[in-house]
Scaffold this active site. Structure first.
Site, PDB file in Angstrom:
ATOM      1  N   ARG A 265       0.809  -1.226   0.000  1.00 16.04           N
ATOM      2  CA  ARG A 265       0.000   0.000   0.000  1.00 16.04           C
ATOM      3  C   ARG A 265       0.844   1.280   0.000  1.00 16.04           C
ATOM      4  O   ARG A 265       0.290   2.382  -0.063  1.00 16.04           O
ATOM      5  CB  ARG A 265      -0.968   0.006   1.205  1.00 16.04           C
ATOM      6  CG  ARG A 265      -1.977  -1.132   1.191  1.00 16.04           C
ATOM      7  CD  ARG A 265      -3.135  -0.856   2.163  1.00 16.04           C
ATOM      8  NE  ARG A 265      -3.935   0.283   1.736  1.00 16.04           N
ATOM      9  CZ  ARG A 265      -4.919   0.820   2.455  1.00 16.04           C
ATOM     10  NH1 ARG A 265      -5.212   0.317   3.651  1.00 16.04           N
ATOM     11  NH2 ARG A 265      -5.613   1.848   2.011  1.00 16.04           N
TER      12      ARG A 265
ATOM     13  N   HIS B 177      -7.462  -1.908  12.724  1.00 13.30           N
ATOM     14  CA  HIS B 177      -7.447  -0.443  12.681  1.00 13.30           C
ATOM     15  C   HIS B 177      -8.439   0.052  13.730  1.00 13.30           C
ATOM     16  O   HIS B 177      -9.498  -0.570  13.925  1.00 13.30           O
ATOM     17  CB  HIS B 177      -7.959   0.071  11.322  1.00 13.30           C
ATOM     18  CG  HIS B 177      -6.928   0.210  10.247  1.00 13.30           C
ATOM     19  ND1 HIS B 177      -7.216  -0.052   8.931  1.00 13.30           N
ATOM     20  CD2 HIS B 177      -5.630   0.628  10.281  1.00 13.30           C
ATOM     21  CE1 HIS B 177      -6.133   0.183   8.191  1.00 13.30           C
ATOM     22  NE2 HIS B 177      -5.163   0.586   8.980  1.00 13.30           N
TER      23      HIS B 177
ATOM     24  N   CYS C  30     -13.898   3.254   6.207  1.00 12.48           N
ATOM     25  CA  CYS C  30     -12.645   3.071   5.459  1.00 12.48           C
ATOM     26  C   CYS C  30     -12.682   3.785   4.111  1.00 12.48           C
ATOM     27  O   CYS C  30     -11.650   4.228   3.615  1.00 12.48           O
ATOM     28  CB  CYS C  30     -12.389   1.590   5.200  1.00 12.48           C
ATOM     29  SG  CYS C  30     -12.181   0.590   6.659  1.00 12.48           S
TER      30      CYS C  30
HETATM   31  N1  ARG Z   1      -7.124  -4.110   2.988  1.00  9.70           N
HETATM   32  C1  ARG Z   1      -6.925  -2.877   3.660  1.00  9.70           C
HETATM   33  C2  ARG Z   1      -5.812  -2.999   4.673  1.00  9.70           C
HETATM   34  O1  ARG Z   1      -5.687  -4.026   5.267  1.00  9.70           O
HETATM   35  C3  ARG Z   1      -8.196  -2.432   4.310  1.00  9.70           C
HETATM   36  C4  ARG Z   1      -8.119  -1.068   4.911  1.00  9.70           C
HETATM   37  C5  ARG Z   1      -9.383  -0.651   5.573  1.00  9.70           C
HETATM   38  N2  ARG Z   1      -9.351   0.693   5.979  1.00  9.70           N
HETATM   39  C6  ARG Z   1      -9.644   1.162   7.186  1.00  9.70           C
HETATM   40  N3  ARG Z   1      -9.689   2.436   7.346  1.00  9.70           N
HETATM   41  N4  ARG Z   1      -9.851   0.358   8.190  1.00  9.70           N
HETATM   42  O2  ARG Z   1      -5.038  -2.099   4.865  1.00  9.70           O
END
Ligand code: ARG
Length: 278
Positions: free
Chosen positions: A98, A173, A267
């Site tokens: 990411r 998160h 998210c």
């Molecule tokens: N697949 C992403 C990750 O694991 C999902 C992020 C979700 N975003 C959030 N704000 N919780 O980073």
């Protein structure tokens, strides 16, 4: 006991979202992601667009950032930056998959003329782990955001920062375990927090809405409140009732495709908070 919605008022918000044009699950960086499971990208786009239109129908402003090919998680705009008083602290992602999203968000805020765009030194996944309410920011750590980032956050945005430690990998998160309802109210799933952080939450928010595991597991806490309406996954039905009892208006949203990547309403939503009264 039901309270009326009298006294609750929506305020128009400014959101930034990213169309899931290149959405997919090609790697696993949280327990919800299974690259072996098929993803319907068109359906993801449809569901995302329904959320965007819902915000517009309710009087909110929605900007969009161009999605970047090869960044399947970029739809989760909340992770891109934290914005308070027009000051922007750009994310620094924990995972290499990411990392390049940060540059895209940085570029977007610069191109829009935001005068104070900070690049972060420490890993922080922005509003994924940072919840802004009133003059305070609740800051998560444990899985993604480096605890050293919390002091950097306080410096960059000039707010009091309270550290909360997450302990359950399903709620990796802070925005999967806690949501802001108003400047003074939150809701959270107690099982996601360390004992010390629970003490902190109980002391700061004795009247918080306590959310059950069934609602937390369907990402019920990945919610966005405008002060009156609470946009949340439509599967969090018991939670919707709890919110109604508090005088909020729950608005159920279906983001089942995006859930395959471990994300939902919050998210997908980066809130741009402008400077007021200056
Ligand atoms: N697949 C992403 C990750 O694991 C999902 C992020 C979700 N975003 C959030 N704000 N919780 O980073």
């Amino acid at each position: 006991m039901s309270q009326s919605t009298a006294g609750r008022e929506a305020t128009p918000r400014h959101y930034l979202m990213c169309r899931p044009t290149y959405f997919d699950v090609t790697y696993a960086i949280n327990p919800w992601m299974d690259p072996g499971k098929p993803v319907d990208t068109d359906l993801a786009v449809e569901q995302w667009d329904a959320l965007r239109r819902l915000y517009l129908e309710h009087g909110h402003t929605v900007d969009v950032i161009d999605p970047v090919e090869g960044l399947p998680d970029m739809v989760f705009a909340a992770n891109g930056a934290t914005v308070v008083d027009d000051r922007v602290l750009v994310a620094r992602f924990r995972h290499a998959e990411r990392a390049a999203e940060a540059a895209a968000y940085h570029e977007w805020f610069i191109s829009r003329g935001y005068p104070r765009v900070h690049t972060a030194e420490y890993v922080n996944e922005a509003e994924g782990d940072y919840m802004v309410l009133g003059d305070r920011i609740l800051a998560g750590t444990g899985f993604r955001t480096d605890p050293r980032a919390h002091a950097e956050l306080a410096r960059a945005l000039g707010r009091e920062v309270v550290t909360l430690t997450l302990v359950d990998p399903r709620f990796y998160h802070l925005d999967t375990a806690l949501a802001v309802l108003s400047d003074t109210e939150v809701m959270y799933y107690p099982g996601a927090f360390s004992a010390r952080s629970l003490d902190v939450l109980r002391a700061l928010y004795p009247d918080a809405v306590l959310v059950g595991e069934e609602d937390a597991e369907v990402f019920g806490l990945n919610a966005v409140s405008d002060g009156l309406r609470v946009f949340l996954p439509d599967t969090a039905t018991r939670l919707a009732g709890q919110l109604r009892d508090r005088g909020f208006r729950p608005v159920g949203v279906d983001l089942s495709e995006l859930l395959k990547a471990g994300g939902s309403v919050k998210c997908c939503t980066l809130e741009i908070r402008h400077r007021t009264g200056a």
